[in-house]
Design a protein around this motif. Sequence first.
Motif, PDB file in Angstrom:
ATOM      1  N   LEU A  65      59.396 107.685 104.056  1.00  0.00           N
ATOM      2  CA  LEU A  65      58.173 108.409 104.092  1.00  0.00           C
ATOM      3  C   LEU A  65      57.927 109.372 102.972  1.00  0.00           C
ATOM      4  CD1 LEU A  65      57.883 109.279 107.942  1.00  0.00           C
ATOM      5  CD2 LEU A  65      56.796 107.401 106.590  1.00  0.00           C
ATOM      6  N   LEU A  66      58.883 109.752 102.218  1.00  0.00           N
ATOM      7  CA  LEU A  66      58.557 110.651 101.275  1.00  0.00           C
ATOM      8  C   LEU A  66      58.489 110.328  99.893  1.00  0.00           C
ATOM      9  CD1 LEU A  66      60.895 114.000 102.326  1.00  0.00           C
ATOM     10  CD2 LEU A  66      58.474 113.583 102.629  1.00  0.00           C
ATOM     11  N   ARG A  67      58.725 108.852 100.035  1.00  0.00           N
ATOM     12  CA  ARG A  67      58.796 108.022  98.624  1.00  0.00           C
ATOM     13  C   ARG A  67      57.237 107.943  98.265  1.00  0.00           C
ATOM     14  NH1 ARG A  67      61.361 102.042  97.520  1.00  0.00           N
ATOM     15  NH2 ARG A  67      60.854 101.716  95.328  1.00  0.00           N
ATOM     16  N   HIS A  68      57.164 108.142  96.957  1.00  0.00           N
ATOM     17  CA  HIS A  68      55.610 107.651  96.617  1.00  0.00           C
ATOM     18  C   HIS A  68      55.435 106.130  96.288  1.00  0.00           C
ATOM     19  CE1 HIS A  68      52.038 108.353  94.342  1.00  0.00           C
ATOM     20  NE2 HIS A  68      52.625 107.416  93.339  1.00  0.00           N
ATOM     21  N   TYR A  69      54.518 105.961  96.638  1.00  0.00           N
ATOM     22  CA  TYR A  69      54.006 104.416  96.643  1.00  0.00           C
ATOM     23  C   TYR A  69      52.594 104.376  95.782  1.00  0.00           C
ATOM     24  CZ  TYR A  69      57.648 103.589  99.840  1.00  0.00           C
ATOM     25  OH  TYR A  69      58.743 103.443 100.576  1.00  0.00           O
ATOM     26  N   PRO A  70      52.272 103.321  95.134  1.00  0.00           N
ATOM     27  CA  PRO A  70      51.134 103.141  94.434  1.00  0.00           C
ATOM     28  C   PRO A  70      50.056 102.658  95.499  1.00  0.00           C
ATOM     29  CG  PRO A  70      52.403 101.205  94.076  1.00  0.00           C
ATOM     30  CD  PRO A  70      53.126 102.240  94.656  1.00  0.00           C
ATOM     31  N   SER A  71      48.820 103.314  95.075  1.00  0.00           N
ATOM     32  CA  SER A  71      47.594 102.846  96.015  1.00  0.00           C
ATOM     33  C   SER A  71      47.248 101.431  95.893  1.00  0.00           C
ATOM     34  CB  SER A  71      46.341 103.618  95.586  1.00  0.00           C
ATOM     35  OG  SER A  71      45.926 103.313  94.151  1.00  0.00           O
ATOM     36  N   GLU A  72      46.353 100.906  96.872  1.00  0.00           N
ATOM     37  CA  GLU A  72      45.970  99.591  96.942  1.00  0.00           C
ATOM     38  C   GLU A  72      45.366  99.053  95.518  1.00  0.00           C
ATOM     39  OE1 GLU A  72      43.093  96.477  99.439  1.00  0.00           O
ATOM     40  OE2 GLU A  72      43.416  98.606 100.147  1.00  0.00           O
ATOM     41  N   GLU A  73      44.452 100.013  94.914  1.00  0.00           N
ATOM     42  CA  GLU A  73      43.777  99.657  93.463  1.00  0.00           C
ATOM     43  C   GLU A  73      45.017  99.663  92.699  1.00  0.00           C
ATOM     44  OE1 GLU A  73      42.944 102.105  95.589  1.00  0.00           O
ATOM     45  OE2 GLU A  73      41.074 101.328  96.444  1.00  0.00           O
ATOM     46  N   GLU A  74      45.746 100.466  92.540  1.00  0.00           N
ATOM     47  CA  GLU A  74      47.062 100.490  91.540  1.00  0.00           C
ATOM     48  C   GLU A  74      47.836  99.243  91.711  1.00  0.00           C
ATOM     49  OE1 GLU A  74      47.657 105.424  90.820  1.00  0.00           O
ATOM     50  OE2 GLU A  74      48.980 103.905  92.113  1.00  0.00           O
ATOM     51  N   GLU A  75      47.989  98.724  92.883  1.00  0.00           N
ATOM     52  CA  GLU A  75      48.821  97.355  93.142  1.00  0.00           C
ATOM     53  C   GLU A  75      47.958  96.240  92.589  1.00  0.00           C
ATOM     54  OE1 GLU A  75      49.818  97.119  97.106  1.00  0.00           O
ATOM     55  OE2 GLU A  75      51.588  98.650  96.939  1.00  0.00           O
ATOM     56  N   GLN A  76      46.877  96.511  92.721  1.00  0.00           N
ATOM     57  CA  GLN A  76      45.766  95.293  92.382  1.00  0.00           C
ATOM     58  C   GLN A  76      45.796  95.326  90.588  1.00  0.00           C
ATOM     59  OE1 GLN A  76      42.050  95.793  93.828  1.00  0.00           O
ATOM     60  NE2 GLN A  76      42.861  95.120  96.224  1.00  0.00           N
TER      61      GLN A  76
END
Length: 237
Positions: free
Chosen positions: A193-204
């Motif tokens: 839960l504390l790990r940073h993940y890219p947003s949906e726009e960044e993934e696209q």
Amino acid sequence: MYAPPGPAVPGNRRRRGGTALPKQPERSLASALPGALSITALCTALAEPAWLRVHGGTCPRQELGVADVLGYIDPKLLEEFCFNSQTVLLLRVIAAFCFLGILCSLTAFLLDVFGPKHPALKITRRYAFAHILTVLQCATVIGFCYWASELILALQQQHKQYRGSLSYVTFAISFYLVAGAGGASILATAANLLRHYPSEEEEQALELLAQMEDGSDAFPADYDIANQFQPPPAYTP
């Protein structure tokens, strides 16, 4: 007049082994390690016969556990008031929740190690649903274990070995192993839960750049970008 094109500048050539795009792997070894500890602790607790320690009653056994009620039950345990029908049922429920906890923890461990890109599996791993379920299973086991200890204590107080003897029931190693498995699953949940993940726009955007990078590999290694823009022929009056 236009001069004929000169030799291509080495610096203008497309480099196939250039800088790679940043990847966002779905694997999480930081949460996989506590998950592995949780699986090990739950399996050991289920195999360990010592869940509760009994003292002061007519039961000749000092340690009781779920292994005593799985499959064949020794009639002496019922005749000598180590168990009754209710405590047998509770210990079997504890064993069932341990199996469910092992299954949830194993699922979470595999998701953390392999990091699948399927949307449903990715959301399940990122939000640590399987680890949270493992924590809930461990908490349920601890609660049922406390309930079983109270029932066994009441049974021992009703059937004391000697008049006036002190009867008590304490927790053994398997109880603390389950508690440790729950703690390890909490750490794994926090790591996810504390790990940073890219947003949906960044993934696209990353997927689009990766596709463009893969398409550029179709050119030969010695392909010159300057060859794409050939000057017009020399002017003749």
